[in-house]
Scaffold this motif. Structure first.
Motif: not given
Lengths: 358, 666
Positions: B522-530, B542-546
């Motif tokens: 999954i591209p990293p960008f997508v993780y930001l959403i949820p 940002a940290i949790v998405a990271g």
């Protein structure tokens, strides 16, 4: 074993024309290796050389000749330089100095194109770990050498099929290497080497990776193929039994140097030094030595009524006849001249010595 | 960052290390020294806190940043006469017209037609047929479902545009990358070392940072998007395919050489066919890397699904971003499964496991409905353009409702987690890093680098610290470093717990591994959403998405490392009566330490990449500076300096971690 003595005859009879001739061959691994040869450093023992120059001597000043049709075995323990030596013969490893000639062609000075031509047509090699192409069927593995020569698919497959059947792989033409057992994979390796109809076959410990029973089969296979095809063979092994079984002559190597070259009975009967003596001490001598090695000079009181045997007869084969005979056996050379006498004592000395060992 | 190099050699043979008792002391004394440095740092920090932090006030800019902006202006001004800039623009416009042409073919109206040349039905049919041809009917079904979902959720054009950019970039990457891979696979050791170092550095650069300089030289829109994507997608194929070619069995090469083959024959008949599997793995990674970059290229106006995600993220509409985000995941899964299955299918076909005659007949028969679909898609409006559907907005609303409900009910939980982490980890560390005088923090970093990684870490760290100071964003760099370090700590906690657990329980491994594999595509960008929905616009998002983004790769590395511990050693430990805990602490983890350090290294880089993208959703530091540089033309120099600082930061943490790993495994 009679085959062996016939072969020996060939090799001694025709010594002018060699299939393979190696002169002063050196291989030193390391920086500026070529500068070392000819200096006193070259004579240093391996560890000392490594310490002083950082170089490792794989092959040191090796010279030998192989007659056409001969089976020439190079034997040594791991690290003795035997695999390096065989690779220098076709320049899979570039030798540092010395010359290699095959049928009068100077391999060491051949251009890339000449070398390729030589590898394609004159000499081929069988490897310890087979080196098969996993993505090709058996038949195409065997045909590989023909393929890179530019021979058409139909022709090369027909030729390959012939060879596949020669090595006893009928029915496996369309299998992939990983579907075969180790012994069968090596048969493919053997077939691949034979497909180009080379003059010389090189074997680099071809059966070391196989289990003992399969190994014996494969050794017999090599003997059979040699009998049928009569190719010159250079056979590398660390297994003395294998060397004695296959070799017309054996070259024993240690730390890159030749320790002894000789026929199996010479190596066992007259070891060049303690190293070789230690090596051959476990060998059942009666299986290797010929009558030549156990006979004594005839004395006036010896009975001359015993049977006649050739001096090249193996002791074990002669034992029964000698022991059964009332009179000692007369040993003759090739010209049918009596050169010695073998009596019960002589036979028993060899056989009993073996028993003691065991 | 979404791609993984083949396991680095130092981690590949953990069991080659010499007996443990000799060196048990080395790492522990090393870590003790490191602890000493930190204690000393805290001591001095307590006295000097807040001085010389080099924080920039408001819109302040340094001379270097202005110089960067000037450089930009010069480049733009010299478009007319500088041959190099002309060339890059030429290349860029070539890509633009190619993408534009493809778009008119399959995704947007081709004037004067009100619709593309080939409508959705035709495009879907052709894609399905290709899937059937290369990977079998299961993949064909997956492709059909994926393409239909693009239309059903109302993002047909964006999804197809994303595919176009990805494919153009992958095609060029392969064309450029394969010769380089061959060079790397067959070249001598020096060539290999140079290329490996280059690729290492290249792969530490977060996606986000590529965009500004590339947009400058190649223009924004499709051209910048394609160039950034192809550059980002290039390393995996070079590295993985090169590795595959290099590791072809030496015996086989020797055996075939001894048959008298030419170099060309060796390459074409032995090396490439034998490396085929690995090359396809490289292609797979390249495709996924391309996808993740093509998504983020929305920042430079690249066409595709990234644009709606970006737009909705800017307005914090989680539901709205969720729908295109899910479609990006759909594309990722589709591409991943297709390339993987194609390689397996190809393998089977090559081994005679596929009836070629039957396959030909099936494909020919399947071509008939494809042609019919093509015809229909050019004739009937319904087959040319997806009708409006309410599925997309409805799903968006549902997601918004869900997250609304979730945050209403679990606010205490998420807030508590956030506050706890902030109080225990984030704030103290940020205070230490960012409020130390610059000379103290820099000195401490250098000392730590030296203690942990020796000279090999010290030299790059020195250069990077000097660079960070030069570009004038020291304070922001420390804030980003703090987020990265905290994120990595959390990643390592997850990696240790789940990695050890997976290694000890094959059942869990069986369940987790496919999830982790999917997570990695999954591209990293997508993780930001949820995550944005849970934590709002804060640095914490940002940290949790990271962490979520980095966890799969770190967990897998730890699991594999622990699993590689010799079963004999474990058996011997058990026979002495160790408890499970002792077994883990005293045997498994120490023996897998090279993998642990490698996992930390990967974790650092992944979290850094996300901390930067997180600039978009409230993470401060360098990420915010980069976003600012995108948003305002006059801040370009500021953003560029931030971008370079991120690269320096990435190289620094990577080099320290790598040198430490090398020391550890030795």
């Amino acid at each position: 074993m009679t085959i062996m003595s016939e072969r020996q005859e060939e090799s001694t009879a025709d010594s002018a024309e060699y299939a393979l001739s190696v002169r002063n061959l050196w291989k030193i691994f390391g920086p500026r290796a070529d500068k070392i040869i000819g200096t006193p450093e070259a004579d240093l023992p391996r560890a000392e050389l490594k310490r002083q120059t950082g170089c490792v001597a794989g092959v040191k000043d090796v010279s030998f000749d192989v007659a056409p049709g001969e089976v020439f075995v190079v034997m040594g323990l791991s690290g003795s330089g035997k695999s390096t030596l065989v690779r220098c013969l076709t320049r899979l490893i570039e030798p540092t100095a010395g010359t290699v000639q095959m049928d009068g062609v100077d391999v060491t000075n051949a251009s890339d194109a000449e070398l390729r031509d030589l590898r394609r047509k004159r000499v081929s090699m069988v490897f310890q770990h087979f080196g098969l192409l996993p993505h090709r069927q058996v038949i195409d593995n065997v045909a590989y050498g023909l393929e890179i020569r530019g021979i058409g698919k139909k022709e090369r497959r027909a030729k390959a099929a012939e060879i596949v059947s020669l090595v006893g792989l009928d029915g496996f033409e369309h299998s992939y290497p990983d579907q075969l057992s180790g012994g069968m994979q090596q048969r493919v390796g053997l077939a691949r080497a034979l497909a180009g109809d080379p003059d010389i076959l090189l074997f680099d410990e071809p059966f070391s990776a196989l289990d003992p029973l399969i190994r014996r089969d494969m050794q017999n296979e090599v003997i059979r193929l040699h009998r049928e095809l009569g190719k010159t063979m250079v056979f590398i092994t660390h297994d003395l039994q294998e060397a004695l079984k296959l070799g017309d002559r054996i070259l024993i190597m240690r730390d890159g140097e030749i320790v002894q070259i000789g026929a199996p009975d010479e190596v066992v009967g007259a070891p060049a030094d303690d190293y070789v003596r230690d090596f051959v001490s476990e060998v059942p001598r009666s299986h290797v030595l010929t009558l030549k090695w156990v006979m004594r000079d005839p004395r006036p009181d010896d009975s001359m009524d015993g049977p006649v045997m050739s001096c090249d007869t193996i002791v074990r084969q002669a034992a029964k006849a000698v022991l059964a005979s009332e009179h000692p056996v007369r040993v003759v050379d090739r010209d049918e001249r009596v050169i010695g006498i073998v009596d019960d004592d002589a036979i028993l000395r060899v056989v009993v010595a073996e028993e003691d060992h065991a | 960052m979404s791609t993984l190099a083949p396991p680095r050699p130092e981690a590949a043979q953990p069991d080659k290390s010499p007996p443990a008792e000799v060196k048990r002391w080395v790492p522990s004394s090393r870590w003790a020294w490191a602890l000493g440095v930190v204690v000393l740092w805290i001591g001095i920090w307590a006295l000097t806190k807040g001085n010389d932090t080099l924080a920039l006030a408001g819109r302040e800019r340094t001379g270097v940043q202005d110089a960067l902006a000037e450089f930009r202006d010069k480049v733009i001004a010299s478009r007319g006469d500088n041959p190099l800039i002309q060339l890059t623009y030429e290349i860029g416009s070539g890509f633009t017209s190619l993408v534009d042409w493809l778009q008119r073919m399959v995704s947007v109206e081709n004037f004067p037609r009100p619709v593309p040349e080939i409508g959705w039905l035709g495009v879907t049919a052709v894609a399905v047929w290709i899937g059937l041809a290369v990977a079998g009917w299961r993949i064909a079904l997956l492709i059909a479902a994926s393409f239909v979902s693009f239309g059903v959720f109302g993002y047909w054009s964006d999804a197809v545009d994303l595919l176009i950019v990805t494919f153009v970039a992958v095609a060029v990457s392969v064309l450029v990358g394969m010769p380089l891979a061959v060079l790397m696979g067959t070249g001598n050791r020096a060539v290999n070392a140079v290329m490996t170092t280059f690729l290492d550095v290249f792969q530490t650069i977060p996606t986000f940072v590529f965009l500004a300089p590339i947009a400058l030289f190649f223009g924004i829109g499709a051209s910048g998007a394609v160039v950034a994507t192809l550059l980002y997608a290039l390393p995996p194929i070079i590295r993985v395919a090169g590795h595959g070619i290099r590791t072809v069995s030496a015996t086989t090469i020797e055996a075939t050489d001894s048959a008298g083959q030419t170099r060309w024959q060796r390459l074409a008949k032995v090396q490439l066919p034998m490396a085929r599997r690995t090359i396809v793995v490289g292609l797979n990674q390249t495709t996924l890397a391309a996808l993740s970059m093509a998504t983020i290229a929305a920042f430079v106006d690249g066409p595709g699904l990234g644009q709606p995600v970006l737009d909705y993220l800017k307005t914090v509409n989680v539901g709205g971003a969720f729908v295109p985000g899910v479609l990006i995941v759909v594309i990722a899964v589709m591409l991943d499964r297709t390339t993987t299955a194609a390689s397996e299918y190809g393998e089977r076909a090559a081994r005679g496991g596929v009836d070629l005659k039957r396959r030909r007949i099936v494909l020919a028969a399947a071509a008939v409905p494809v042609l019919v679909c093509l015809y229909m898609s050019r004739t009937y409006p319904w087959a040319a353009e997806f009708g409006d559907s309410t599925w997309g907005p409805r799903l968006a609303d549902a997601v918004n409702d869900f997250f609304g409900w979730f945050t209403d009910n679990f606010r205490d939980l998420t807030q508590g987690f956030k506050d706890l982490t902030s109080a225990v980890l984030l704030n103290p560390l940020e205070s230490l890093l960012a409020e130390s005088p610059w000379w103290l923090a820099a000195g401490a970093l250098l000392l730590l680098a030296f203690v942990l990684g020796g000279l090999r870490a010290l030299v790059p760290t020195l250069l990077c610290v000097a660079g960070l100071l030069y570009f004038g964003l020291w304070h922001d760099a420390m804030i980003t470093l703090n987020m990265t370090l905290v994120g990595t700590v959390l990643v390592m906690v997850l990696a240790l717990v789940f990695g050890v657990w997976m290694a000890r329980s094959p059942k869990l491994d069986l369940v987790m591994r496919p999830l982790l594999d999917a997570g990695q595509t999954i591209p990293p960008f997508v993780y930001l959403i949820p995550v944005l929905a849970l934590f709002g616009i804060t640095r914490f998002t940002a940290i949790v998405a990271g962490v979520v983004y980095a966890a799969p790769v770190a967990i897998k590395l730890v699991a594999d490392g622990v699993k590689a511990v010799s079963p004999t050693t474990l058996e011997a430990t058990r026979s002495t009566g160790s408890t499970t805990w002792q077994e883990i602490i005293k045997v498994q983890l120490p023996m897998a330490r090279a993998s642990l350090v490698l996992a930390a290294n990967q974790g650092l880089l992944y979290v850094l990449a996300m901390a930067v993208i997180g600039g978009l959703v409230g993470a401060g530091g360098l990420g915010y500076d980069v976003v600012l540089g995108f948003a305002r033309s006059e801040e370009w120099g500021f953003g560029a300096a931030a971008g370079i600082s991120i690269v320096l930061l990435g190289i620094m943490v990577d080099r320290i971690a790598r040198a430490a790993a090398q020391k550890t495994s030795r």
